[in-house]
Design a protein around this motif. Sequence first.
Motif, short mmCIF file in Angstrom:
data_model
loop_
_atom_site.label_atom_id
_atom_site.label_comp_id
_atom_site.label_asym_id
_atom_site.label_seq_id
_atom_site.Cartn_x
_atom_site.Cartn_y
_atom_site.Cartn_z
N ASP A 172 27.79 -24.52 45.48
CA ASP A 172 26.36 -24.21 45.38
C ASP A 172 26.11 -22.77 44.96
O ASP A 172 25.16 -22.49 44.23
CB ASP A 172 25.68 -24.49 46.74
CG ASP A 172 24.17 -24.43 46.65
OD1 ASP A 172 23.61 -24.91 45.67
OD2 ASP A 172 23.55 -23.87 47.58
N MET A 173 26.97 -21.85 45.43
CA MET A 173 26.77 -20.44 45.09
C MET A 173 28.08 -19.69 45.26
O MET A 173 28.82 -19.93 46.21
CB MET A 173 25.68 -19.82 45.98
CG MET A 173 25.32 -18.37 45.64
SD MET A 173 23.98 -17.74 46.70
CE MET A 173 22.65 -18.86 46.23
N ILE A 174 28.36 -18.79 44.33
CA ILE A 174 29.52 -17.91 44.41
C ILE A 174 29.01 -16.48 44.49
O ILE A 174 28.40 -15.97 43.54
CB ILE A 174 30.44 -18.07 43.18
CG1 ILE A 174 30.89 -19.53 43.04
CG2 ILE A 174 31.67 -17.17 43.31
CD1 ILE A 174 31.67 -19.79 41.76
N GLU A 175 29.22 -15.83 45.63
CA GLU A 175 28.77 -14.46 45.83
C GLU A 175 29.99 -13.55 45.97
O GLU A 175 31.15 -14.02 45.99
CB GLU A 175 27.87 -14.36 47.06
CG GLU A 175 26.58 -15.17 46.90
CD GLU A 175 25.67 -15.02 48.09
OE1 GLU A 175 24.47 -14.76 47.90
OE2 GLU A 175 26.16 -15.17 49.22
N LEU A 176 29.73 -12.26 46.11
CA LEU A 176 30.83 -11.31 46.18
C LEU A 176 31.64 -11.46 47.47
O LEU A 176 32.85 -11.21 47.47
CB LEU A 176 30.28 -9.88 46.08
CG LEU A 176 29.69 -9.48 44.73
CD1 LEU A 176 29.15 -8.07 44.80
CD2 LEU A 176 30.73 -9.59 43.63
#
Length: 304
Positions: A172-176
């Motif tokens: 759903d989401m790739i963050e740092l």
Amino acid sequence: MLSAMAIRTFLPLGFSLTAIVASAAEQIAGAAAEQAKQTTPIQDKIISYVIDHSGKLIGAAVVVAIGLAVSRFVANFARRWLEKKPLEPPVRLLMVRVARVTVLAVALLIALGTAGADVTALVAGLSVAGVGVGLAMQGVLSNLFAGLTIIFTKPFRVGEYIQLLGTEGQVDMIELLSTTLRHGDLSRVVIPNRKIVGEILHNYGTVRQLDLTVGVAYQSDLTETLATIRDILSRNPRILKDPAPVVGVTMLADCSINIAVKPWTTVADCGPAKAELYQAIVQRFRERNISIPFPQREVRMLNG
């Protein structure tokens, strides 16, 4: 009317109470004056510094306000510009944040210089402090570097279905610092990036292969049964034509001939397609008198 003896009795007592109260008041006032002597020079220095450098402080505040406005403008401009480029969403998010933080950092340095601070000494001090902060935040930094590794090596992308560390879901989401997966039941799984890098990763991509098993009786016509199943798959709009579905006998069980039905669907259609296929198979088998057996036991009575 009080007698003269009563007046002579209470008069000294009143004078003594008055003396005690006056003495306590003098002590409190002395302590307050001493405290005022200790804090007044510091307050005077602060007030005199603000008065003497009021122009510089106002200029620094203006620089900070302008820096916040410019950083917001730069971030919005970079986001709109990068949306037109063929970049992954995590890369765009990273570049937007780097641009905003860079503008804010430059604005703060200019503001400190305007206020009269020694920027060179401040940068040197921050460099030394950064070593200690880095040691104290090893987990955060490891997640950060792992996130950069994921963003640039791209072992998976947003929208793909992956399985790792005993869990699975659609990215759903790739963050740092973390990666968020979404399950079919709409729950979310947040995985620290340092747990992902170096682990075995199963990436299904944007399609899923269903694994259905149907048992038919041994007296069934297998040619007709397989043709019926293929017709059901071709009529379902959720089933992908490429790659082609796999249908075939997989096991000769005790009470049935097991047929494997393995079509491909998109990640979003995986759950609904499975339910629709099972329902369609049962209905079509009943229409064509194809028997789906259930476990049976044969009991023989010996000697009457």
